[in-house]
Design a protein around this motif. Structure first.
Motif, mmCIF file in Angstrom:
data_model
loop_
_atom_site.group_PDB
_atom_site.id
_atom_site.type_symbol
_atom_site.label_atom_id
_atom_site.label_comp_id
_atom_site.label_asym_id
_atom_site.label_seq_id
_atom_site.Cartn_x
_atom_site.Cartn_y
_atom_site.Cartn_z
ATOM 1 N N ALA A 50 0.836 -1.212 0.000
ATOM 2 C CA ALA A 50 0.000 0.000 0.000
ATOM 3 C C ALA A 50 0.863 1.250 0.000
ATOM 4 O O ALA A 50 0.556 2.240 -0.676
ATOM 5 C CB ALA A 50 -0.907 -0.014 1.228
ATOM 6 N N LEU A 51 1.978 1.221 0.736
ATOM 7 C CA LEU A 51 2.878 2.383 0.786
ATOM 8 C C LEU A 51 3.634 2.554 -0.531
ATOM 9 O O LEU A 51 3.749 3.654 -1.071
ATOM 10 C CB LEU A 51 3.885 2.224 1.934
ATOM 11 N N ALA A 52 4.163 1.429 -1.034
ATOM 12 C CA ALA A 52 4.982 1.496 -2.249
ATOM 13 C C ALA A 52 4.162 1.993 -3.439
ATOM 14 O O ALA A 52 4.656 2.739 -4.287
ATOM 15 C CB ALA A 52 5.574 0.131 -2.530
ATOM 16 N N SER A 57 -4.930 7.530 0.176
ATOM 17 C CA SER A 57 -4.589 8.954 0.312
ATOM 18 C C SER A 57 -4.850 9.445 1.732
ATOM 19 O O SER A 57 -4.442 10.532 2.101
ATOM 20 C CB SER A 57 -5.409 9.798 -0.687
ATOM 21 N N ASP A 58 -5.560 8.620 2.512
ATOM 22 C CA ASP A 58 -5.875 9.039 3.875
ATOM 23 C C ASP A 58 -4.607 9.020 4.749
ATOM 24 O O ASP A 58 -3.932 7.990 4.852
ATOM 25 C CB ASP A 58 -6.928 8.087 4.465
ATOM 26 N N ASP A 59 -4.309 10.158 5.381
ATOM 27 C CA ASP A 59 -3.084 10.293 6.191
ATOM 28 C C ASP A 59 -2.996 9.245 7.294
ATOM 29 O O ASP A 59 -1.927 8.699 7.571
ATOM 30 C CB ASP A 59 -3.015 11.687 6.841
ATOM 31 N N HIS A 60 -4.133 8.992 7.944
ATOM 32 C CA HIS A 60 -4.107 8.080 9.097
ATOM 33 C C HIS A 60 -3.817 6.648 8.666
ATOM 34 O O HIS A 60 -3.168 5.893 9.387
ATOM 35 C CB HIS A 60 -5.435 8.159 9.862
ATOM 36 N N VAL A 61 -4.290 6.277 7.444
ATOM 37 C CA VAL A 61 -4.014 4.926 6.941
ATOM 38 C C VAL A 61 -2.529 4.801 6.599
ATOM 39 O O VAL A 61 -1.880 3.802 6.909
ATOM 40 C CB VAL A 61 -4.897 4.600 5.715
ATOM 41 N N LYS A 62 -1.978 5.839 5.975
ATOM 42 C CA LYS A 62 -0.549 5.807 5.622
ATOM 43 C C LYS A 62 0.305 5.687 6.892
ATOM 44 O O LYS A 62 1.251 4.897 6.957
ATOM 45 C CB LYS A 62 -0.168 7.082 4.835
ATOM 46 N N PHE A 63 -0.065 6.454 7.907
ATOM 47 C CA PHE A 63 0.670 6.413 9.186
ATOM 48 C C PHE A 63 0.577 5.008 9.790
ATOM 49 O O PHE A 63 1.560 4.446 10.275
ATOM 50 C CB PHE A 63 0.076 7.454 10.157
ATOM 51 N N PHE A 64 -0.634 4.427 9.713
ATOM 52 C CA PHE A 64 -0.903 3.082 10.218
ATOM 53 C C PHE A 64 0.006 2.064 9.525
ATOM 54 O O PHE A 64 0.631 1.210 10.165
ATOM 55 C CB PHE A 64 -2.381 2.757 9.963
ATOM 56 N N CYS A 65 0.120 2.181 8.186
ATOM 57 C CA CYS A 65 0.957 1.246 7.418
ATOM 58 C C CYS A 65 2.425 1.353 7.857
ATOM 59 O O CYS A 65 3.115 0.342 8.016
ATOM 60 C CB CYS A 65 0.831 1.531 5.924
ATOM 61 N N PHE A 66 2.890 2.580 8.068
ATOM 62 C CA PHE A 66 4.275 2.771 8.535
ATOM 63 C C PHE A 66 4.473 2.168 9.931
ATOM 64 O O PHE A 66 5.524 1.597 10.227
ATOM 65 C CB PHE A 66 4.642 4.257 8.547
ATOM 66 N N GLN A 67 3.442 2.298 10.790
ATOM 67 C CA GLN A 67 3.551 1.722 12.140
ATOM 68 C C GLN A 67 3.697 0.202 12.093
ATOM 69 O O GLN A 67 4.493 -0.381 12.832
ATOM 70 C CB GLN A 67 2.302 2.080 12.958
ATOM 71 N N ARG A 89 13.226 -2.893 2.006
ATOM 72 C CA ARG A 89 14.135 -1.913 1.382
ATOM 73 C C ARG A 89 13.488 -1.312 0.135
ATOM 74 O O ARG A 89 13.498 -0.103 -0.069
ATOM 75 C CB ARG A 89 15.470 -2.584 1.026
ATOM 76 N N GLU A 90 12.917 -2.193 -0.693
ATOM 77 C CA GLU A 90 12.294 -1.715 -1.941
ATOM 78 C C GLU A 90 11.094 -0.819 -1.644
ATOM 79 O O GLU A 90 10.889 0.193 -2.309
ATOM 80 C CB GLU A 90 11.868 -2.917 -2.805
ATOM 81 N N THR A 91 10.303 -1.226 -0.659
ATOM 82 C CA THR A 91 9.120 -0.420 -0.280
ATOM 83 C C THR A 91 9.539 1.002 0.074
ATOM 84 O O THR A 91 8.953 1.986 -0.384
ATOM 85 C CB THR A 91 8.407 -1.069 0.930
ATOM 86 N N LEU A 92 10.580 1.113 0.924
ATOM 87 C CA LEU A 92 11.021 2.441 1.360
ATOM 88 C C LEU A 92 11.512 3.275 0.182
ATOM 89 O O LEU A 92 11.187 4.467 0.064
ATOM 90 C CB LEU A 92 12.129 2.306 2.419
ATOM 91 N N MET A 93 12.284 2.675 -0.700
ATOM 92 C CA MET A 93 12.819 3.438 -1.834
ATOM 93 C C MET A 93 11.711 3.838 -2.814
ATOM 94 O O MET A 93 11.710 4.940 -3.365
ATOM 95 C CB MET A 93 13.915 2.641 -2.554
ATOM 96 N N LYS A 94 10.731 2.929 -3.001
ATOM 97 C CA LYS A 94 9.605 3.276 -3.901
ATOM 98 C C LYS A 94 8.769 4.402 -3.294
ATOM 99 O O LYS A 94 8.345 5.309 -3.989
ATOM 100 C CB LYS A 94 8.720 2.031 -4.139
ATOM 101 N N TRP A 95 8.540 4.281 -1.973
ATOM 102 C CA TRP A 95 7.763 5.351 -1.315
ATOM 103 C C TRP A 95 8.497 6.684 -1.446
ATOM 104 O O TRP A 95 7.900 7.713 -1.747
ATOM 105 C CB TRP A 95 7.559 5.005 0.174
ATOM 106 N N LEU A 96 9.835 6.655 -1.249
ATOM 107 C CA LEU A 96 10.631 7.875 -1.363
ATOM 108 C C LEU A 96 10.538 8.440 -2.783
ATOM 109 O O LEU A 96 10.420 9.659 -2.981
ATOM 110 C CB LEU A 96 12.095 7.574 -0.985
ATOM 111 N N GLN A 97 10.541 7.554 -3.749
ATOM 112 C CA GLN A 97 10.452 7.991 -5.151
ATOM 113 C C GLN A 97 9.132 8.716 -5.412
ATOM 114 O O GLN A 97 9.094 9.734 -6.102
ATOM 115 C CB GLN A 97 10.574 6.773 -6.071
ATOM 116 N N THR A 98 8.042 8.190 -4.811
ATOM 117 C CA THR A 98 6.738 8.858 -5.010
ATOM 118 C C THR A 98 6.752 10.261 -4.406
ATOM 119 O O THR A 98 6.093 11.164 -4.911
ATOM 120 C CB THR A 98 5.584 8.050 -4.376
ATOM 121 N N GLN A 99 7.524 10.438 -3.319
ATOM 122 C CA GLN A 99 7.587 11.771 -2.687
ATOM 123 C C GLN A 99 8.206 12.806 -3.624
ATOM 124 O O GLN A 99 7.846 13.978 -3.593
ATOM 125 C CB GLN A 99 8.405 11.722 -1.381
ATOM 126 N N LEU A 100 9.165 12.340 -4.456
ATOM 127 C CA LEU A 100 9.859 13.269 -5.348
ATOM 128 C C LEU A 100 8.907 13.815 -6.409
ATOM 129 O O LEU A 100 9.084 14.913 -6.913
ATOM 130 C CB LEU A 100 11.040 12.573 -6.034
#
Length: 971
Positions: A50-52, A57-67, A89-100
């Motif tokens: 879900a993160l990758a 788009s709901d902030d609380h769900v995204k926070f929940f997934c990170f938790q 590792r891949e999830t984090l890098m993909k999520w970071l890529q979406t931030q860009l």
């Protein structure tokens, strides 16, 4: 909740509960879902996907997934497969890529949580699976502001995990963290520093918040990386340029502070500080008076403080090493900062001033170590003195009647200034004395027209000299002629100037505090006592309009009288008549607020007692004065006590009981004046206090508000046992009878020390009474201890434990006072009951304090009754119960030999065995060898060994042996 596509099947109903406004049942379901995902082997992978892929788009769900992800990395990382670790590792890098690519940044709370997850992954994987962690991130983000933000937050989260000294780490984690830092220093720190430089350069105009974040990172990392990477021309110039940018200057200051604070060789540190100072000075930062931004100046002051303290440290190291030439240069560099330090110290904003106090204090410490001060150094000392005197002054806004946070901060700041003043006194007491004298005399010459804060601080300085210039036992006025004469002259000015009339509570209080601090002055010049007494007694002191002043003066007056009672004989009756109305018991119905609270009145009653007892009048006069002091209390007490049972309203009962307790407390406080030299009997006051007892004791049988009344009367009895000696004895039986009726554990627990006090003090004299009260008291204790209590009621359990301790303590007092006949005469059945409770206390309750007392009692009883002509049947009791207790207690699992209190218990237990041997001799050894120790399956060798040690005269050897014996037995 918008979904872009839904290959991830998450419990949508449960996710609804993440919204802060959701119903309780939804929130409960979300919580349960979180637990389910945490514990599952692979369900968390849905959150990763879900993160990758950005499904939610709901902030609380995204926070929940990170938790959920955070939990996996933190607690289950070792159990994940290589593929699952790769997925994280891949999830984090993909999520970071979406931030860009996102136009809008995530909310800060999501970015912080993401940074924590990045940091946790780094800590777990950098040394093994992800050595290119930083390289991958930096390659991906370039200088994209959204990416840079996550990168910087991640660096701070790594600092918290790996470096932060405020967080406790296990030995294993500390070892791992050290390895991570070493590897980073080898592999990537230069690249990170380069990235920081690029970020600081690129964003100082456009993104001040990113630049500030980056400065914070540099400040955090500089403590453990190679300083040359940062402390070089291009980096320092960049930092200094940011000192001139309004949005960046505070963070730039903090960053420079961290650089300066880094541990270094003293010569290098001095060079670094000097370089920074030159650049800061040429950039105009030393012109403090032109700077209007106080928040920045507070940070700048902290930076200057850091630079100053660094130079002091360098000088100290060089000075100790005997490196005279370089130490002299460092001292010169240090002295060059003093003008700037003074500007900051004297700044009107206290935060700015407080931040430089450390440097100032340490500079004075350096001067203290020099053999001779130069004229410039003396001038510096004087300048610091004047700055401290100026800064001690209250400002107009200070709220004296209702002190809040700002006032509390100023009080703390004043304490720091007082430390400076004390240090100044060590460097140059003469200079300080002279400076204070000048300020004091100038102010007091014109106190009528001076603002309150100037007058207060002038008197305050005189007060502070008392601690700053050490003097014991009034040496201020009899020792060193210059100190004595200057202080004496100032005190003379204080009491003759009329400044006690100043209409501000701070000045009034300072006047009285100072008069009492220097009460020895009045022994040298007693002619000033009448003036000061009047100030205490009139509108300036005890009748001041401010309750705060009246309260403090009540205490100070008692201290003043205690010290100077020998000089007050001529004024005693006058003082007593002037304080008459302050000694009244204030019944609650008169509607007028009393001038003094009951706590303040205690001091006035004590003062009245001191005046009467230490006066030079004959005993009859003392008796008359004491009677006129205490009779109104007794009259008021009788009246209130008669009304109390009739009162139906519980709140009103409470008020009356309070007033009755105060009356007893006041009478008790007057007795504090008596001593071995001035006893109640010698002063002719016995009868008055006996009348008080007669008056107060009926309160013990009052059916309402028993706790408060019993407590007050019991305290009075304690005092009277000390003051009245045997004259108190006729009152004890009836008092005891009342106190033993309808007892609560607390009542009993507090009554026992009273009986113990009587027993210990009067011994044989109270034997008949003790024999009479012994069993009723013991039975009352048994009854309370036997009451059932709730299983989890901690308070009841603690009350019982304390009562049990008090009971054993009482038995110890009785046996230890040589009054064994009190117990012996209770009849065989009762004696046996008591003895069994002592055995039970020694063995059954895991309370080493009570156990220790029980063994002390057993030792005493064996000594008293264990011989050939002891108590009938006691020898049998020794072998059947006392000897087993000495072995069973230490063998209990709850008997913890690593606990100091328990070791003391074992020591007493050993002494019991020793005493049995002393009284029973070979018979006891035979019993151990042939009957008791074999019954415990102790081998013949060990039995033999123990019996041999027991027969040796050295008790210490036996104690050590017994400790080792039980340690072995428990293995």
């Amino acid at each position: 909740m918008a979904c872009q596509s839904a290959p991830v099947i998450m419990d949508e109903q449960a996710l609804l509960g993440l919204n802060p406004n959701a119903d309780a049942c939804y929130r409960q379901r979300a919580l349960a879902y979180f637990e389910q995902l945490k514990e599952s082997q692979d369900a968390w992978e849905m959150c990763a996907e879900a993160l990758a892929k950005g499904f939610y788009s709901d902030d609380h769900v995204k926070f929940f997934c990170f938790q959920v992800l955070e939990h996996q990395i933190k607690y289950r990382h070792g159990g994940l497969t290589a593929a699952q670790q790769q997925l994280i590792r891949e999830t984090l890098m993909k999520w970071l890529q979406t931030q860009l690519m996102n136009v809008h940044q995530e909310k800060p709370f999501i970015r912080n949580k993401a940074a924590q997850v990045f940091a946790l992954t780094f800590v777990r994987e950098y040394l093994t699976h992800w050595p290119k962690f930083f390289f991958d991130i930096l390659t991906l983000i370039g200088l994209n502001p959204h990416g840079v933000d996550i990168y910087l937050r991640t660096l701070m989260a790594i600092d918290a995990e790996v470096v932060d000294r405020d967080i406790m780490h296990s030995v294993e984690d500390t070892r791992r963290n050290t390895l991570i830092k070493d590897t980073m220093r080898e592999q990537c720190i230069p690249s990170l520093v380069e990235s920081w430089f690029q970020i600081l350069q690129a964003y100082q105009q456009s993104h001040s918040e990113l630049t500030c974040q980056c400065l914070e990172v540099v400040g955090a990392y500089v403590s453990w990386i190679d300083l040359n990477l940062i402390a070089n021309d291009r980096f320092v110039n960049l930092l200094l340029s940011q000192m001139s940018v309004e949005d960046l200057r505070e963070e730039a200051c903090d960053c420079l502070f961290e650089i300066v604070n880094k541990g270094m060789d003293p010569v290098d540190k001095t060079k670094l500080v000097e370089l920074l100072c030159q650049v800061l000075q040429s950039a105009g930062f030393f012109n403090v008076e032109r700077e209007e931004d106080v928040d920045f100046l507070a940070k700048f002051s902290r930076l200057v403080n850091g630079m100053g303290q660094s130079l002091v440290l360098s000088w100290t190291k060089l000075h100790k090493a005997g490196n005279v030439k370089v130490a002299t240069e460092t001292l010169r560099a240090l002295e060059a900062k003093v003008p700037l330090m003074l500007q900051l110290l004297v700044h009107e904003d206290d935060d700015i001033s407080a931040n430089i106090v450390g440097f100032c204090y340490e500079y004075l410490h350096v001067l203290k170590q020099l053999p001779l001060l130069t004229d410039q150094q003396k001038a510096n000392v004087e300048a610091i003195m004047l700055a401290v005197m100026k800064k001690l002054t209250y400002d107009d806004e200070y709220n004296f009647e209702n002190e809040g946070e700002d006032e509390a901060m100023f009080v703390e700041y004043r304490k720091q200034l007082k430390m400076l003043l004390d240090r100044l006194a060590q460097v140059s007491p003469e200079l300080l004395l002279e400076a204070v004298r000048r300020v004091f005399n100038n102010t007091l010459q014109s106190w009528q027209t001076a603002p309150f804060m100037e007058v207060e601080v002038a008197i305050r300085l005189l007060y502070m000299l008392g601690e700053a210039l050490p003097a014991s036992h009034g040496a201020h006025f009899t020792g060193d002629a210059t100190k004595a004469s200057t202080l004496q002259e100032m005190m003379r000015t204080l009491v003759n100037s009329g400044v006690s009339e100043y209409q501000h509570s701070s000045v009034t209080l300072e006047f009285f505090e100072t008069v009492v601090r220097y009460d020895k002055f009045f022994i040298v010049e007693p002619q000033h006592i009448p003036n000061v007494l009047m100030a205490f007694l009139d509108h300036r002191g005890l009748r001041h309009s401010s309750p705060k002043v009246r309260s403090r003066v009540a205490y100070l007056f008692s201290r003043f009288v205690k010290t100077l009672h020998k000089h007050m004989n001529a004024f005693i009756e006058d003082i007593l008549s002037r304080i008459q109305d302050l000694l009244e018991l204030a019944p609650p119905e008169n509607g007028f607020p009393a001038l003094l609270t009951s706590d303040d009145q205690l001091f006035i009653f004590e003062t009245a007692g001191v005046l009467i007892v230490y006066g030079e009048s004959p005993a009859e006069r003392k008796q008359a004065l004491m009677r006129s002091l205490l009779t109104p209390l007794m009259d008021g007490f009788r009246l209130l006590l008669a009304n109390l049972p009739q009162e139906a309203d519980e709140e009103r009962q409470l008020v009356l009981a309070d007033c009755l307790s105060h009356a007893v407390g006041f009478a008790s406080r007057t007795s504090k004046a008596f001593s071995n030299k001035q006893t109640v009997k010698q002063c002719g006051c016995s009868e008055v206090y006996r009348d008080c007892l007669q008056c107060f004791l009926p309160a013990l049988s009052c059916p309402v508000q028993r706790g408060a009344l019993r407590g007050a009367v019991r305290s009075f009895l304690h005092r009277m046992i000390i003051c009245l000696e045997e004259e108190v004895l006729p009152f004890i039986p009836s008092a005891s009878e009342h106190m033993l009726k309808d007892c609560e554990p607390k009542d009993l627990q507090e009554f026992i020390p009273l009986i113990s006090q009587i027993t210990a003090k009067f011994k044989g004299q109270v034997s008949p009474f003790l024999q009479q009260v012994f069993m009723p008291l013991v039975l009352a204790i048994f009854e309370v201890l036997g009451r059932p209590a709730e299983e989890n009621d901690q308070t009841a359990a603690l009350d019982k434990q304390m009562l049990r301790r008090s009971y054993f303590s009482f038995i110890q007092t009785v046996t230890g006072s040589g009054m064994n006949e009190v117990m012996a005469n209770q009849g065989a059945e009762n004696v046996e009951r008591v003895l069994f409770t002592i055995i039970q206390g020694a063995v059954d309750f895991p309370d080493p304090i009570a156990q220790k007392t029980c063994f002390i009692i057993l030792t005493k009883l064996v000594e008293l009754w264990g011989g050939k002509d002891g108590l009938v049947g006691f020898t049998d009791f020794i072998y059947k119960h006392i000897v087993p207790a000495c072995f069973l207690a230490p063998l209990k699992p709850t008997f913890d030999l690593s606990d100091a209190q328990t070791v003391l218990t074992l020591s007493e237990c050993t002494l019991t065995l020793k005493m049995i041997h002393l009284k029973r001799g070979p018979e006891f050894i035979q019993f151990l060898q042939q009957e008791y120790l074999p019954s415990l399956q102790v081998s013949p060798d060990i039995t033999q060994e123990l019996c041999q040690v027991l027969q040796q005269p050295d008790v210490k050897v036996l104690k050590n042996y017994m400790k080792a014996f039980f340690q072995r037995a428990k293995l």
